[in-house]
Design an enzyme around this catalytic site. Structure first.
Site, PDB file in Angstrom:
ATOM      1  N   TYR A   1       0.828  -1.207   0.000  1.00  0.00           N
ATOM      2  CA  TYR A   1       0.000   0.000   0.000  1.00  0.00           C
ATOM      3  C   TYR A   1       0.857   1.250   0.000  1.00  0.00           C
ATOM      4  CZ  TYR A   1       0.808   1.092   4.971  1.00  0.00           C
ATOM      5  OH  TYR A   1       1.371   1.456   6.172  1.00  0.00           O
TER       6      TYR A   1
ATOM      7  N   ARG B 244       8.082   3.883  -5.006  1.00  0.00           N
ATOM      8  CA  ARG B 244       8.174   2.929  -3.899  1.00  0.00           C
ATOM      9  C   ARG B 244       7.160   1.804  -4.046  1.00  0.00           C
ATOM     10  NH1 ARG B 244       7.730   5.036   2.191  1.00  0.00           N
ATOM     11  NH2 ARG B 244       5.568   5.344   1.526  1.00  0.00           N
TER      12      ARG B 244
ATOM     13  N   ARG C 251      -8.352 -20.610  -1.594  1.00  0.00           N
ATOM     14  CA  ARG C 251      -7.239 -20.257  -0.717  1.00  0.00           C
ATOM     15  C   ARG C 251      -6.102 -21.255  -0.890  1.00  0.00           C
ATOM     16  NH1 ARG C 251      -5.461 -21.774   4.392  1.00  0.00           N
ATOM     17  NH2 ARG C 251      -4.520 -20.109   5.649  1.00  0.00           N
TER      18      ARG C 251
ATOM     19  N   LYS D   2       6.603  -1.997   1.822  1.00  0.00           N
ATOM     20  CA  LYS D   2       5.438  -1.400   2.486  1.00  0.00           C
ATOM     21  C   LYS D   2       4.220  -2.322   2.318  1.00  0.00           C
ATOM     22  CE  LYS D   2       3.188   3.111   3.122  1.00  0.00           C
ATOM     23  NZ  LYS D   2       3.627   3.329   4.499  1.00  0.00           N
TER      24      LYS D   2
ATOM     25  N   GLU E 134      12.011   2.404  14.143  1.00  0.00           N
ATOM     26  CA  GLU E 134      11.121   3.462  13.651  1.00  0.00           C
ATOM     27  C   GLU E 134       9.870   3.497  14.507  1.00  0.00           C
ATOM     28  OE1 GLU E 134      10.109   2.444   9.620  1.00  0.00           O
ATOM     29  OE2 GLU E 134       9.781   0.349  10.133  1.00  0.00           O
TER      30      GLU E 134
ATOM     31  N   LEU F   8      11.192   1.311   7.001  1.00  0.00           N
ATOM     32  CA  LEU F   8      10.601   1.758   5.744  1.00  0.00           C
ATOM     33  C   LEU F   8      11.395   2.943   5.206  1.00  0.00           C
ATOM     34  CD1 LEU F   8       8.168   1.409   3.789  1.00  0.00           C
ATOM     35  CD2 LEU F   8       7.057   3.247   5.080  1.00  0.00           C
TER      36      LEU F   8
END
Length: 286
Positions: free
Chosen positions: A33, A52, A101, A150, A182, A206
């Site tokens: 995301y 990114r 799945r 991310k 972070e 990140l």
């Protein structure tokens, strides 16, 4: 009026937006995301977020979901359809929804990625948090090793924010092997004797788009930047501290683990960097 969201090529009211129960983002957190800020109806650092996103997908061997030109067009269309003046656009890409799945990745020729975007109206420039600063606690960092990607694996960061709330604080900094990595949703910085100190880039954190812009602006303003690991003990002895992210820009930190920094108010470096970031970002917003 219903918020208009984007789902796999269609603009629909949020109440009508649907993805499959077999989508791997839902079942496996197999998704990446980005969050891009909007000021004055324009996008901040869009190019950085787009690059990114592309990198995150490549690191996870995801097929291209949408061209960068089309992605920009979707962002702008959502801003227009939702009359968004200030806030954020959330973008999520999953590996898609196979017929059932399975831990094994589906064939990309048969299963196309799922692409979802939606807007969030929010005051970003004028916010009480920037005036009073944040209180931070420290927690152990027990996340997976590829934090430079991310992904939507955000359960532990969410738990960290709840730990902070339970402790009467605003957020948490995560600590691994004695050093701060972070924040739960931001990059972390301390300031000592005028020097800005923040962890060096690597798989442990990140690679923040706002981080890159803020450090560039800091150096252009003749501020000294040192990219290295720091401890919570160093943080407690710092003159000031702050965090950066797309949704908070530069946000001052006024206490860490119950220890007030400086005079307990947002420090001059953080305040000046916030001013510079907003001013310069507005100039080049798209």
């Amino acid at each position: 009026m219903d918020r208009i969201v984007y789902v796999n090529g269609d603009y629909v009211p949020e109440t009508e937006a649907k993805v499959s129960v077999f989508d791997r983002g839902f079942l496996m957190a197999d998704a990446v995301y980005e969050v891009t800020s909007v000021i004055d109806g324009k996008l901040i650092d869009f190019a950085g977020h787009a690059v990114r996103l592309e990198r995150s997908m490549k690191e996870l061997d995801m097929p291209e979901a949408i061209s960068m030109d089309d992605l920009l067009a979707v962002h702008r269309e959502l801003i227009a359809r939702n009359d968004l003046v200030e806030g954020m656009i959330y973008l999520q890409v999953t590996r898609g929804a196979p017929s059932d799945r399975d831990f094994v990745f589906p064939d990309p020729e048969e299963t196309k990625p799922t692409v979802v975007l939606f807007t969030q109206a929010k005051s970003l420039v004028e916010t009480p948090a920037a005036e009073k600063g944040l209180k931070i606690i420290s927690i152990d960092d027990i996340r997976w090793g590829r934090r430079d990607i991310k992904t939507v694996q955000l359960l532990y960061p969410s738990m960290g924010k709840m730990m902070a709330k339970a402790a009467g604080a605003d957020d948490a900094w995560m600590v691994e092997d004695g050093f701060v990595t972070e924040g739960t949703s931001n990059n972390a910085y301390i300031v000592k004797d005028g020097k800005i100190i923040t962890r060096h880039l690597g798989n442990e954190i990140l690679h923040g788009i706002t981080r890159a812009a803020v450090l560039r602006f800091a150096r252009e303003a003749q501020m000294v930047v040192e990219e290295r690991s720091f401890t919570m003990e160093e943080a407690k002895e710092a003159d000031e501290a702050f965090v950066t992210s797309a949704s908070t820009f530069v946000m001052p930190v006024v206490s860490v683990d119950g220890v007030s920094l400086g005079d307990g108010l947002p420090g001059p470096v953080a305040k000046r960097l916030r001013e510079i970031y907003i001013e310069e970002s507005r100039k080049v917003a798209v």
